[in-house]
Every structure is written in structure tokens, then in C-alpha cells.
Scaffold this motif. Sequence first.
Motif, short mmCIF file in Angstrom:
data_model
loop_
_atom_site.label_atom_id
_atom_site.label_comp_id
_atom_site.label_asym_id
_atom_site.label_seq_id
_atom_site.Cartn_x
_atom_site.Cartn_y
_atom_site.Cartn_z
N ILE A 85 10.24 19.55 47.30
CA ILE A 85 10.83 18.51 48.15
C ILE A 85 10.85 17.16 47.44
N PHE A 86 9.87 16.96 46.52
CA PHE A 86 9.80 15.66 45.82
C PHE A 86 10.98 15.52 44.86
N THR A 87 11.33 16.62 44.20
CA THR A 87 12.48 16.62 43.31
C THR A 87 13.76 16.44 44.13
N LEU B 78 11.31 5.76 48.45
CA LEU B 78 9.91 5.77 48.89
C LEU B 78 9.48 7.21 49.17
N SER B 79 10.12 8.15 48.50
CA SER B 79 9.80 9.57 48.75
C SER B 79 8.73 10.07 47.78
N GLN B 80 9.11 10.49 46.59
CA GLN B 80 8.15 11.05 45.62
C GLN B 80 7.06 10.02 45.31
N GLY B 81 5.83 10.52 45.18
CA GLY B 81 4.71 9.60 44.97
C GLY B 81 4.53 9.16 43.54
N PHE B 82 5.17 8.06 43.19
CA PHE B 82 4.93 7.46 41.87
C PHE B 82 5.15 5.96 41.96
N CYS C 286 -0.25 20.47 53.52
CA CYS C 286 -0.89 20.32 52.22
C CYS C 286 0.11 20.15 51.09
N TYR C 287 -0.42 19.67 50.00
CA TYR C 287 0.38 19.43 48.80
C TYR C 287 0.93 20.75 48.29
N ASP C 288 2.10 20.69 47.65
CA ASP C 288 2.83 21.94 47.37
C ASP C 288 2.34 22.75 46.17
N HIS D 257 -6.22 12.45 51.64
CA HIS D 257 -5.25 13.52 51.89
C HIS D 257 -3.80 13.09 51.73
N ASN D 258 -3.08 13.90 51.00
CA ASN D 258 -1.63 13.79 50.90
C ASN D 258 -1.04 14.89 51.78
N PRO D 259 -0.23 14.63 52.77
CA PRO D 259 0.50 13.40 53.02
C PRO D 259 -0.12 12.41 53.99
N VAL E 169 -7.31 13.52 43.75
CA VAL E 169 -6.49 12.68 42.86
C VAL E 169 -6.38 11.23 43.36
N TYR E 170 -6.62 11.01 44.66
CA TYR E 170 -6.57 9.62 45.19
C TYR E 170 -7.98 9.06 45.40
N GLU E 171 -8.95 9.55 44.61
CA GLU E 171 -10.36 9.21 44.83
C GLU E 171 -10.64 7.71 44.81
N GLY F 66 -3.03 10.06 36.06
CA GLY F 66 -1.68 9.66 36.47
C GLY F 66 -1.72 8.79 37.71
N LYS F 67 -2.55 9.23 38.69
CA LYS F 67 -2.65 8.49 39.95
C LYS F 67 -3.51 7.24 39.79
N SER F 68 -4.60 7.37 39.04
CA SER F 68 -5.55 6.25 38.97
C SER F 68 -5.06 5.11 38.09
N TYR G 43 -1.70 6.60 48.56
CA TYR G 43 -0.67 5.57 48.67
C TYR G 43 0.51 6.04 49.50
N PHE G 44 0.15 6.81 50.55
CA PHE G 44 1.17 7.30 51.47
C PHE G 44 0.90 6.81 52.89
N GLN G 45 1.98 6.58 53.59
CA GLN G 45 1.89 6.16 54.98
C GLN G 45 2.80 7.07 55.79
N ILE H 163 7.50 11.38 59.09
CA ILE H 163 7.98 11.28 57.71
C ILE H 163 6.95 10.49 56.90
N ARG H 164 6.94 10.73 55.59
CA ARG H 164 5.96 10.08 54.71
C ARG H 164 6.65 9.09 53.80
N PHE H 165 6.11 7.88 53.77
CA PHE H 165 6.59 6.87 52.82
C PHE H 165 5.54 6.66 51.73
N1 GLN Z 1 2.28 14.13 44.31
C1 GLN Z 1 3.57 13.54 44.41
C2 GLN Z 1 3.92 13.36 45.88
O1 GLN Z 1 3.24 13.82 46.75
C3 GLN Z 1 4.67 14.33 43.76
C4 GLN Z 1 4.42 14.89 42.42
C5 GLN Z 1 5.57 15.79 42.05
O2 GLN Z 1 6.71 15.46 42.22
N2 GLN Z 1 5.26 16.95 41.59
O3 GLN Z 1 4.91 12.74 46.14
#
Ligand code: GLN
Length: 375
Positions: free
Chosen positions: A11-13, A27-31, A116-118, A164-166, A196-198, A226-228, A309-311, A354-356
Amino acid sequence: MSKLPHTATSIFTVMTQMANQHQAVNLSQGFPNFPVDARLLEIIARKTAENVHQYQPSSGYPPLLQKIARLIFDSYQRKVNPDTEILVTAGATQGIFTAIQALVYPGDEVVILDPCYDSYETPIVLSGAKAIHVSLLPDFTPDWEAIANAVHSKTRMIIINNPHNPSGRIWTETDFVALEDLTARFPNLIVLSDEVYEYITFEQPHVSIHHREKLHDRSLSVSSFGKSFHITGWKIGYLVGPESLIKEIKKVHQFLVFSVNSLAQAAISDYLDLVDVTALRPFYQNKRDTFRKLMANTPFEWLPCEGSYFQVASYAGFSSESDVDFTKRLVTDYGVAAIPVSAFYADGKDLSHIRFCFAKDEQTLAKAAERLAQL
Ligand code: GLN
Ligand code: PMP
């Protein structure tokens, strides 16, 4: 026949592609979209001139392993052995995949907590095991009764994700006590703790698996530089666990990547001498608060965000569309991309959430808010 008949493009792609196609604020993919620390850029430029371009030991660049052990001690007062209890991985994703491949057997069950994360499900399936999805409670905290009902002698692993993501929720002392009680009853149960968001928690401090001595002999933690360090494209992270488990994981790692990008390892090793990871907390708390303030003129209801860093926002008050349709319409009609939270549920549960991602510069967040105020 596909080995992964149910696996689709992430879904992030999908959402990032859609955002680019419609020139939407992404504001979709987490970066993060703000600049990387100039000191890290200076270090990597300097490192390219050094002799750090060849294979490193499979477990990691030795100075980096030492620095990770120091970081864990400084952050959590836990002593880990850099030679036997740490593995540098190509991002948390490879850490998760490798741990599951090494430790989970055909016919085993692995409990994962939805949403949960994919990246958990696929390595479970490829191991010939079965993912058992247990829903979090409506407030996204663990449902200990449901978890206890799902765990039995065939359960090899439970994967937890804190922060937790999301949802942005974090684990409490009570959650860990419940986990400790559960693991005490199942001696072969391994805990894979995705942290990863420790370093990104706000009003309350992060409680890590590193703090839980009772769980150390059977737990793996997963971290992400990557996250930190705002460098998600570098794809570098690490696993920490008891020697008995790390030893098995290293066997798979050796034939999956052998060793991780040497330049990135060497640069991060030097950077760990000067970076202050505790600065992440006020930095992202400020972003969260700015984001919420900017969004005050939109009709969303904002759910609690204690970390990451998600809301998550609810639109139930003003639309009955599915979250996928709603998210698509946000991109096409309002020029803002988010993630439909149903994508994080195995059964596609749709709660109009929805997650921002708010890891963006203020200008980007303001532009998104301006557009969403038209809703
Ligand atoms: N972890 C990121 C997110 O939740 C996405 C990383 C990825 O695209 N594989 O948005
Ligand atoms: N776990 C969670 C909960 C995530 O959100 C992400 C996304 N970054 C990862 C793991 C993967 O991290 P990495 O980019 O280091 O592979």
C-alpha cells in the motif's frame, strides 16, 4: 502457481505512486522529507575516501557493533555482547525476515496483532508457518484475553510493535507484565519486538524489550537507523537477542546478504559518537503538535498519538465511504495522500480511519492542511 498468491504491491508503494501521479502532498508512506543531519553527510563524504568499500564481517562492521552495544547501554542500561548478540541488517525489514526464516518451522504458528505493518506476514508464509491474526482492542492496545486464547503449544513466535505503526500507541508496564505471564507458560515462545520507532515517543517514555530482563533469553528486538536518523533509503538496522537465537539468524543472514553496505555501516559508526538520539523525542513531538494545530480547521477526529511519526484520523463523522475510496478521493480531489488503515488488517477491517505521516517539513504539512480544510 504463486508461492504468495495473496501478496499484492505494498500500500505504501501504491499510495506514493498515486501521490506522484497527481502531484499530491504525500503524507502516506512513512519517510521524512527534510534534510539529513549535515554532520552525517560530512561523515559519509569523508568515509568514501577511506578504505571501507569491501565486504565487512557478516555480522557487521566491528566498530559499529561496539557502538550499537554502547547505544543500547546508554538508552536502556542493558549490556549486550557485540560479538554474539547483535546483527547489523539491511533495514528492520531484513532483520524481521531473517529472524522468522531462521527460527520458525513449517507448521508453526506466529501471532501478529492487527492492524500491523505489512512485512510480518510474508516471511511467516514462506517459512511454511501460519500467521494467526489477533486484533488489537478498538483503542489499539493489546487484547490480552484474545492473545492468551490464540497462543498454544504450536505458537513459535509473537510479533509485537511498540511504538505502533499505524496507530501511534505505545505499550505500558501492564502490557509487558501480561506478556511475561504468557511467555512463562510457553517456554518455546519467542518474542520479536519491532521497535523501529523506539526513540519517537512523546508524553510517556518508551518501554523497550531491552528493559524486560525476564524476556531477554527469548526476545529479539529490531531497530532501524533509517527511522532514527531520517535515512530510510539507506536501509540499515539491527537485531539484538540472545546468542542462541542470533547464532541461528546469522546462518540465514550469511546467505541472504552476507554483509550490509559497508559505507553506510562505517558512516553510522562515526555518527553514533556525536548524535543524541534523545533529541528525536522533542523534535517529533513538535512536529506532531504543529501538524495537529495546522489541521485544526479540518473536520477529522484525531486519535491519540503517543509515539511514531504517524497520526490516525477518523472521518466517520462526515463520510461513509470505505477508507480506500475516501483515501483515493483525498488524492484526486484534494491533492493529499494518506494510507487507509484497512490495509493493515488481514481481514481488511474498515473503521473509517486513515493514517498521516507527519515526518515532513512545516511547509508540506501546512500545504496539506490548507487543502484538507476544503473538506
Ligand atoms: N514503514 C513505512 C510506512 O509505514 C513504509 C516502508 C515501506 O514502504 N516499505 O509507511
Ligand atoms: N517496522 C515498522 C513498524 C515500520 O514502520 C517499518 C517501516 N519503516 C519497518 C519495520 C521497516 O524498517 P526499515 O526501513 O528499517 O526496513
